[in-house]
Design a protein around this motif. Structure first.
Motif, short mmCIF file in Angstrom:
data_model
loop_
_atom_site.label_atom_id
_atom_site.label_comp_id
_atom_site.label_asym_id
_atom_site.label_seq_id
_atom_site.Cartn_x
_atom_site.Cartn_y
_atom_site.Cartn_z
N LEU A 18 0.90 -1.21 -0.16
CA LEU A 18 -0.11 0.02 -0.15
C LEU A 18 1.01 1.24 -0.19
O LEU A 18 1.99 1.24 0.75
CB LEU A 18 -0.77 0.21 1.35
CG LEU A 18 -1.96 -1.19 1.34
CD1 LEU A 18 -2.81 -1.00 2.67
CD2 LEU A 18 -2.86 -1.12 0.26
N CYS A 19 0.31 2.41 -0.75
CA CYS A 19 1.16 3.48 -0.66
C CYS A 19 1.44 4.15 0.73
O CYS A 19 0.53 3.77 1.48
CB CYS A 19 0.45 4.40 -1.49
SG CYS A 19 0.21 4.06 -3.24
N CYS A 36 -6.85 -2.67 -4.17
CA CYS A 36 -5.33 -2.46 -3.63
C CYS A 36 -5.30 -3.08 -2.20
O CYS A 36 -4.19 -3.55 -1.63
CB CYS A 36 -5.10 -0.84 -3.17
SG CYS A 36 -4.55 0.00 -4.99
N HIS A 42 -7.06 4.15 -11.03
CA HIS A 42 -8.00 5.36 -10.47
C HIS A 42 -9.40 5.59 -11.60
O HIS A 42 -9.40 6.86 -11.63
CB HIS A 42 -7.29 6.52 -10.21
CG HIS A 42 -5.95 6.06 -9.29
ND1 HIS A 42 -4.90 5.96 -9.89
CD2 HIS A 42 -6.10 6.07 -8.03
CE1 HIS A 42 -3.84 5.69 -9.03
NE2 HIS A 42 -4.62 5.53 -7.82
S1 SF4 Z 1 -5.88 3.03 -2.70
FE1 SF4 Z 1 -4.62 4.47 -3.33
S2 SF4 Z 1 -3.34 5.17 -1.95
FE2 SF4 Z 1 -4.01 3.19 -1.54
S3 SF4 Z 1 -2.32 1.85 -2.34
FE3 SF4 Z 1 -4.10 1.84 -3.79
S4 SF4 Z 1 -3.48 3.62 -5.11
FE4 SF4 Z 1 -2.12 3.60 -3.29
#
Ligand code: SF4
Lengths: 191, 517
Positions: free
Chosen positions: B340-341, B366, B448
């Motif tokens: 995860l970011c 994610c 996204h």
């Molecule tokens: S949801 Fe957004 S912030 Fe979280 S890991 Fe995925 S791309 Fe990254």
């Protein structure tokens, strides 16, 4: 046939570097193919692009032991791709270290003998320090193009051809910065 | 003009040049860039993200039957979701050309499995063609529309990750002007009651014979004669590895993998000394060849697991020795798994779930990465939407107390895709479980994309924004709480309260993905 691998960490921009290389090669009349990684693997994981150009290219993937250049935008990542290098090939490694998760959590440590080991095994090994060049270029994002600039010293294409390719692929407001980054990379010293 | 294009961009271009009118999809690696490219660059095609692949295929089938050329693109597991319309629109056939772009993921680079969807062509009796390069990706997409109309069949174009995500030079052409055909009412063809389905089945089998003739005669399955001591049958990207590593050998390149070209296979097999089949994943071609009574070597030497590479083919066919430098490096190399970011909203959620030591039924996004350290807070995950049904299953297995220590965790886009019906089930069948919708306002993992609950279309137009809270209430959930997971204390309190409650609850954990613009 020329085989180039760009290795790095998700977000470092290996895809743009390979796009520029493909564009110059295509403009010189070569056949080109490339393979890249998208999706889950990109989330901060190891990433790579394979670029191949020549009279006729079949496979988009480079066979182990046949890469002419392995360009790593992060120091550790060179180890994951070194088996692709041909016996006469060259590696170009950015000395920046980005800690992977097991290092961050303390479960493992970041190896400190990479440069020494690579140099003992690879005839042509160039380790570069990009910090200065990136400062001068004005953006850390330009790392991919700085590294491409360094690689360009070994390839047959002219300054004008590179410039044309960069201009055709980079958003207008970033062209100048990237051209500068490319030039800085082309003139960068290695150890 | 020649351009360097990604395989997926070449498919988008092919659809555009073929005069395609309507394109639908749900994001899924490795197919996502097809619809993204169409929405961005080829705006004379009406394009859309659908809530899921089943709907995407139905919209495309509707457009086709109404007279338009239509493309539905999806990843391999997406075609499972769309299998219901797939099997029956096989019976109705088309009016305007209907092309289904299916992207398999050998190596499971970004997927929950490595299924081989060549089997689905056979099972649904739909012709399937397989490009092996970006140029062919464009050409075959165009051809698929022609075949679809010529034979009154939907056509599947199957690609794999290494076709989707490899770039190459593509010759660009102009857009063909294809008028939208008239919709002619024809219930015998378009309404599949049993009395209509039976004759349509016969029609399919008749078309199958014609398609087999096409497969044999059109040149799409091509013999490239070399040394006849060894002949290799191959398809998709494996063809490129074969050409690269065995330049002397004779090759039969399979471009249409269903129906298979029996005559060409026999001709090829009869002319070569030893016959090999080189294909990724299952022995689909190999089994077919062997069923024709032909001896061939395939999976004995070509791995069935994972994707192929040039060195795997070189080792298997040429006995090439590959030396490893790195095996000599003795310091342990830390792996760099995807994660995860930094600052990802999901991180806050999983910290709490871990602390409360709940059973977590996960889903696709994610957030599935929360199964890995440092969170290690996911215990099941299967397919889109499964988290909710499985949570009800946990409760049915052990009784209500199980629901006190179990949660379902599902993203906003995944919830819209496949989470609504199981939520209805949870209420309907008197479950008392807790569902956490991780609402990060995007389909994050695939890049996204927008979806019905973001209020924007694939083209960036404003549209109705699906209200997840209202929707949950309409399903019969009385306890619906919206909370920002970054407010950790509050979030923890809500999770404790809702899991304790002896009735269904939905927690909408609302925080935008940090990478979403
Ligand atoms: S949801 Fe957004 S912030 Fe979280 S890991 Fe995925 S791309 Fe990254």
């Amino acid at each position: 046939m020329v085989n180039v691998i760009f290795a790095g960490v998700g977000g470092q921009g290996v895809i743009l570097a390979s796009k520029v290389l493909m564009e110059v090669a295509k403009d010189r009349g070569y056949d080109v193919k490339e393979s890249e990684v998208h999706g889950m693997a990109q989330r901060g994981g190891s990433v790579e692009c394979n670029v191949r150009y020549g009279e006729k290219v079949y496979s988009p993937l480079i066979e182990k032991g046949t890469a002419d250049y392995v360009v790593s935008l992060e120091e550790l990542e060179i180890l994951r791709k070194i088996d692709y290098l041909s016996p006469d090939g060259a590696v170009i490694v950015n000395r920046e270290k980005i800690d992977p998760a097991p290092v961050q959590t303390g479960a493992m440590s970041y190896p400190n003998d990479i440069q020494e080991w690579i140099k003992s095994r690879v005839k042509q090994a160039h380790f570069v320090d990009t910090v200065g060049a990136l400062k001068e270029a004005g953006s850390k994002k330009a790392l991919n193009i700085v590294m491409l600039g360094f690689l360009s010293r070994f390839l047959e294409f002219t300054d004008e051809q590179w410039e044309k390719a960069i201009k055709s692929l980079v958003k207008e407001k970033f062209v100048e910065m990237n051209l500068k980054a490319f030039k800085l990379g082309r003139e960068m010293k290695s150890s | 003009m020649k351009k360097v294009l990604l395989g997926n961009e070449a498919i988008a271009r092919g659809a555009w040049e073929a005069g395609c009118h309507v394109a639908t999809s749900y994001p899924g690696t490795p197919s996502t860039e097809i619809l993204e490219t169409i929405a961005r660059e080829y705006t004379d095609i009406r394009s859309q993200w659908s809530p899921n692949e089943k709907v995407a295929l139905e919209v495309a089938a509707g457009a086709s039957i109404a007279g338009a050329r239509a493309l539905a693109s999806m990843k391999h597991v997406g075609l499972n979701v769309a299998a219901d319309p797939l099997f029956t629109f096989s019976y109705t056939g088309v009016n305007g050309g209907l092309v289904i772009l299916n992207a398999d993921d050998p190596g499971a680079w970004s997927s929950q499995n490595e299924q081989d969807n060549r089997h689905l062509a056979r099972a649904s009796k739909i012709p399937m063609i397989e490009p092996s390069s970006p140029q062919e990706a464009k050409d075959f997409t165009m051809l698929a529309f022609e075949l679809s109309e010529q034979f009154d069949r939907p056509v599947i174009v199957r690609i794999t990750t290494r076709i989707a995500h490899s770039q190459g030079i593509v010759e660009m052409g102009e857009r063909k002007n294809v008028p939208v055909r008239e919709f002619v009412r024809n219930p015998q063809k378009y309404v599949m009651i049993p009395a209509h389905a039976r004759p349509r089945h016969k029609f399919i089998e008749e078309q199958f014979i014609k398609l087999k003739e096409y497969s044999n005669k059109s040149g799409i399955n091509r013999i490239e004669w070399g040394n006849k001591k060894r002949g290799i049958i191959t398809d998709s990207v494996a063809y490129q590895y074969v050409k690269e590593t065995c330049p002397e050998d004779s090759v039969l390149k399979i471009g249409m993998v269903w129906p298979m070209p029996d005559d060409v296979i026999r001709e090829f097999a009869a002319a070569v000394g030893e016959l090999y089949v080189v294909e990724e994943l299952d022995p689909f071609i190999e089994d077919y060849v062997k069923a024709l009574g032909i001896k061939a070597v395939g999976k004995e030497i070509i791995p069935l697991l994972n994707e192929l590479t040039p060195e795997i083919v070189d080792q298997a066919l040429n006995g090439k020795k590959i030396t490893s430098l790195v095996s000599d490096y003795k310091t342990p190399i830390p792996p760099r798994p995807p994660a995860l970011c930094q600052g990802c909203p999901h991180g806050f959620v999983f910290n709490v779930l871990k602390k409360l030591d709940l059973n977590v039924n996960g889903d696709i996004g994610c957030y599935t990465l929360a199964v890995l350290p440092p969170y290690s807070a996911m215990h099941t995950q299967g397919c889109m939407g499964a988290s909710i049904g499985m949570t009800l299953g946990f409760e049915k297995a052990h009784g209500e107390e199980m629901a006190r220590k179990t949660v379902a965790v599902i993203g906003d886009s995944t919830f819209v895709h496949s989470g609504i019906t199981p939520l209805i089930d949870l209420v309907y069948n008197r479950g008392t479980g807790t569902v956490i919708i991780l609402d990060n306002r995007s389909t994050a993992m695939t890049g996204h994309q927008d979806h019905p609950a973001t209020g924007k279309t694939a083209n960036g137009e404003e549209t109705h924004e699906l209200d997840l809270e209202l929707l949950a209430r309409a399903c019969g959930v009385k306890r619906v709480v919206k909370v920002d997971p970054k407010n950790t204390e509050e979030f923890e309190r809500v999770v404790r309260e809702e899991t304790a409650a002896r009735e269904p609850s939905v927690i909408i954990s609302l925080r935008k993905c940090i990478l979403k613009k």
